[in-house]
Design an enzyme around this catalytic site. Sequence first.
Site, PDB file in Angstrom:
ATOM      1  N   LYS A 126      -5.099  -9.829  -7.016  1.00  0.00           N
ATOM      2  CA  LYS A 126      -6.280  -9.935  -6.158  1.00  0.00           C
ATOM      3  C   LYS A 126      -7.392  -8.994  -6.636  1.00  0.00           C
ATOM      4  O   LYS A 126      -7.104  -7.880  -7.078  1.00  0.00           O
ATOM      5  CB  LYS A 126      -5.836  -9.522  -4.740  1.00  0.00           C
ATOM      6  CG  LYS A 126      -6.784  -9.860  -3.637  1.00  0.00           C
ATOM      7  CD  LYS A 126      -6.214  -9.415  -2.297  1.00  0.00           C
ATOM      8  CE  LYS A 126      -6.157  -7.919  -2.178  1.00  0.00           C
ATOM      9  NZ  LYS A 126      -5.796  -7.425  -0.853  1.00  0.00           N
ATOM     10  N   LYS A 139       0.821  -1.222   0.000  1.00  0.00           N
ATOM     11  CA  LYS A 139       0.000   0.000   0.000  1.00  0.00           C
ATOM     12  C   LYS A 139       0.845   1.257   0.000  1.00  0.00           C
ATOM     13  O   LYS A 139       0.475   2.255  -0.621  1.00  0.00           O
ATOM     14  CB  LYS A 139      -0.959   0.011   1.201  1.00  0.00           C
ATOM     15  CG  LYS A 139      -2.095  -0.966   1.031  1.00  0.00           C
ATOM     16  CD  LYS A 139      -3.271  -0.634   1.930  1.00  0.00           C
ATOM     17  CE  LYS A 139      -4.426  -1.576   1.648  1.00  0.00           C
ATOM     18  NZ  LYS A 139      -5.486  -1.510   2.645  1.00  0.00           N
ATOM     19  N   LYS A 143     -10.770  -3.226  -4.278  1.00  0.00           N
ATOM     20  CA  LYS A 143     -11.542  -1.985  -4.395  1.00  0.00           C
ATOM     21  C   LYS A 143     -10.741  -0.929  -5.128  1.00  0.00           C
ATOM     22  O   LYS A 143     -11.303  -0.014  -5.715  1.00  0.00           O
ATOM     23  CB  LYS A 143     -11.858  -1.436  -3.002  1.00  0.00           C
ATOM     24  CG  LYS A 143     -12.778  -2.293  -2.176  1.00  0.00           C
ATOM     25  CD  LYS A 143     -12.796  -1.815  -0.712  1.00  0.00           C
ATOM     26  CE  LYS A 143     -13.563  -2.778   0.162  1.00  0.00           C
ATOM     27  NZ  LYS A 143     -13.410  -2.545   1.587  1.00  0.00           N
TER      28      LYS A 143
HETATM   29  P1  TYM Z   1     -10.979  -5.140   3.719  1.00  0.00           P
HETATM   30  O1  TYM Z   1     -11.973  -4.060   3.982  1.00  0.00           O
HETATM   31  O2  TYM Z   1      -9.906  -4.878   2.714  1.00  0.00           O
HETATM   32  O3  TYM Z   1     -11.731  -6.441   3.255  1.00  0.00           O
HETATM   33  C1  TYM Z   1     -12.827  -6.970   3.992  1.00  0.00           C
HETATM   34  C2  TYM Z   1     -12.768  -8.488   3.982  1.00  0.00           C
HETATM   35  O4  TYM Z   1     -12.801  -8.963   2.625  1.00  0.00           O
HETATM   36  C3  TYM Z   1     -11.712  -9.850   2.409  1.00  0.00           C
HETATM   37  N1  TYM Z   1     -11.254  -9.711   1.014  1.00  0.00           N
HETATM   38  C4  TYM Z   1     -11.132 -10.723   0.159  1.00  0.00           C
HETATM   39  N2  TYM Z   1     -11.367 -12.039   0.291  1.00  0.00           N
HETATM   40  C5  TYM Z   1     -11.155 -12.825  -0.798  1.00  0.00           C
HETATM   41  N3  TYM Z   1     -10.727 -12.335  -2.000  1.00  0.00           N
HETATM   42  C6  TYM Z   1     -10.471 -11.034  -2.173  1.00  0.00           C
HETATM   43  N4  TYM Z   1     -10.078 -10.557  -3.354  1.00  0.00           N
HETATM   44  C7  TYM Z   1     -10.680 -10.148  -1.066  1.00  0.00           C
HETATM   45  N5  TYM Z   1     -10.538  -8.795  -0.886  1.00  0.00           N
HETATM   46  C8  TYM Z   1     -10.898  -8.563   0.392  1.00  0.00           C
HETATM   47  C9  TYM Z   1     -10.642  -9.419   3.393  1.00  0.00           C
HETATM   48  O5  TYM Z   1      -9.720 -10.451   3.649  1.00  0.00           O
HETATM   49  C10 TYM Z   1     -11.464  -9.037   4.599  1.00  0.00           C
HETATM   50  O6  TYM Z   1     -11.771 -10.190   5.366  1.00  0.00           O
HETATM   51  N6  TYM Z   1      -7.861  -4.935   7.636  1.00  0.00           N
HETATM   52  C11 TYM Z   1      -9.146  -5.421   7.179  1.00  0.00           C
HETATM   53  C12 TYM Z   1     -10.321  -4.914   7.994  1.00  0.00           C
HETATM   54  C13 TYM Z   1     -10.201  -5.109   9.454  1.00  0.00           C
HETATM   55  C14 TYM Z   1     -10.363  -6.325  10.173  1.00  0.00           C
HETATM   56  C15 TYM Z   1     -10.162  -6.003  11.537  1.00  0.00           C
HETATM   57  C16 TYM Z   1     -10.652  -7.648   9.780  1.00  0.00           C
HETATM   58  C17 TYM Z   1      -9.915  -4.141  10.374  1.00  0.00           C
HETATM   59  N7  TYM Z   1      -9.903  -4.666  11.616  1.00  0.00           N
HETATM   60  C18 TYM Z   1     -10.230  -6.982  12.528  1.00  0.00           C
HETATM   61  C19 TYM Z   1     -10.720  -8.615  10.783  1.00  0.00           C
HETATM   62  C20 TYM Z   1     -10.512  -8.281  12.127  1.00  0.00           C
HETATM   63  C21 TYM Z   1      -9.349  -4.976   5.746  1.00  0.00           C
HETATM   64  O7  TYM Z   1      -8.761  -4.016   5.291  1.00  0.00           O
HETATM   65  O8  TYM Z   1     -10.325  -5.647   5.078  1.00  0.00           O
END
Ligand code: TYM
Length: 344
Positions: A206, A114, A209
């Site tokens: 991957k 990032k 967004k």
């Molecule tokens: P975020 O917002 O990027 O994504 C949310 C969830 O979607 C999953 N994900 C995917 N799974 C499969 N294939 C993909 N291409 C894909 N893109 C996203 C992510 O693995 C996630 O589960 N840091 C985290 C948010 C967060 C969090 C937490 C998660 C903050 N605090 C505590 C668990 C526990 C994030 O940026 O997810």
Amino acid sequence: MAFQQRVFSGVQPTGNLHLGNYLGAIVKFVALQQSHDCIYCVVDMHAITVWQDPVELPRATREVTAAFLACGIDPKKHIIFNQSQVAEHAELAWVFNCVARVGWLNRMTQFKEKAGKDRENASVGLYVYPNLMAADILVYRATHVPVGEDQKQHLELSRDIAQKFNNDFSASIAARGFGDAFFPQPEPLIQGPATRVMSLRDGTKKMSKSDPSDYSRINLTDDADAIAQKVRKAKTDPDALPSEAKGLEDRPEAENLVGIYAALKEVPAADVLGEFGGAQFSTFKSALVDLAVAKLGPIGAETKRLMGDPAYIDSVLADGSNRAREIAAQTMSAVKDIIGFIRH
Ligand code: TYM
């Protein structure tokens, strides 16, 4: 020590929710409601680790909330809230800033991706993001965390932080009657055929967004026409589909589409190959369009309907925040005692 089983996970309100978020995380959030107490968080404080437009952020926060509801998360039996409303997340994150080691954070691949080449110019928040994530989970002493594959390293760091806190303060933890561990070791739940959904334009990247091409992803709010167009344009190779998993090796686009189909249909990938082995992609893509529209169409429509009632969405977040705060405050009081902060 046995911990009460509790599920926590979070989703960032940045850009559009897509099929990767849905299959990698939200489908699991929904299923876990049957067996666990669940807390699902719209992580607006994580979002601002890169600049967010103050007009767009509340819209995106409501949209993730609406999507949670549209997918079938019950906000009365479980908790849905936005992170910034429970100050204990930030409070515990500070403690974890003092527990985690610089060397641990330096290993985080997501920060490197990032921040890119201009690392000096990344926000400090982006760097310590994994400590806040550990705080999100551990402020509820959650035991299970459903996430996609890309969050695995962050979950490992959360476990290391929990362990080091338990070790650093072991005498104080025991003296206060918490046995040999105050925090559980949160277990990542990363399972099924779609833990890493790839871009529709490039099977080695991957689905995300932040990809500039909207054709790389299916958004949860895409209508049937958009879904059909994106699937038809999805990159493939010239061969027919194999009838066994071995035939997907070195064919990332084929493997991705088969994984998506399997996850949407809730069957193993082997069953999909059994059905479509030998078929051309044109045939398989038509079936995938029908399946994706049938599954995602109602979710998109319900998300849009809920977005028309922001007062209701805000009431869900307010109620969830109040209930989350009660649990988080208990943890934080105990943490202060354990560390040796005088409470008044
Ligand atoms: P975020 O917002 O990027 O994504 C949310 C969830 O979607 C999953 N994900 C995917 N799974 C499969 N294939 C993909 N291409 C894909 N893109 C996203 C992510 O693995 C996630 O589960 N840091 C985290 C948010 C967060 C969090 C937490 C998660 C903050 N605090 C505590 C668990 C526990 C994030 O940026 O997810």
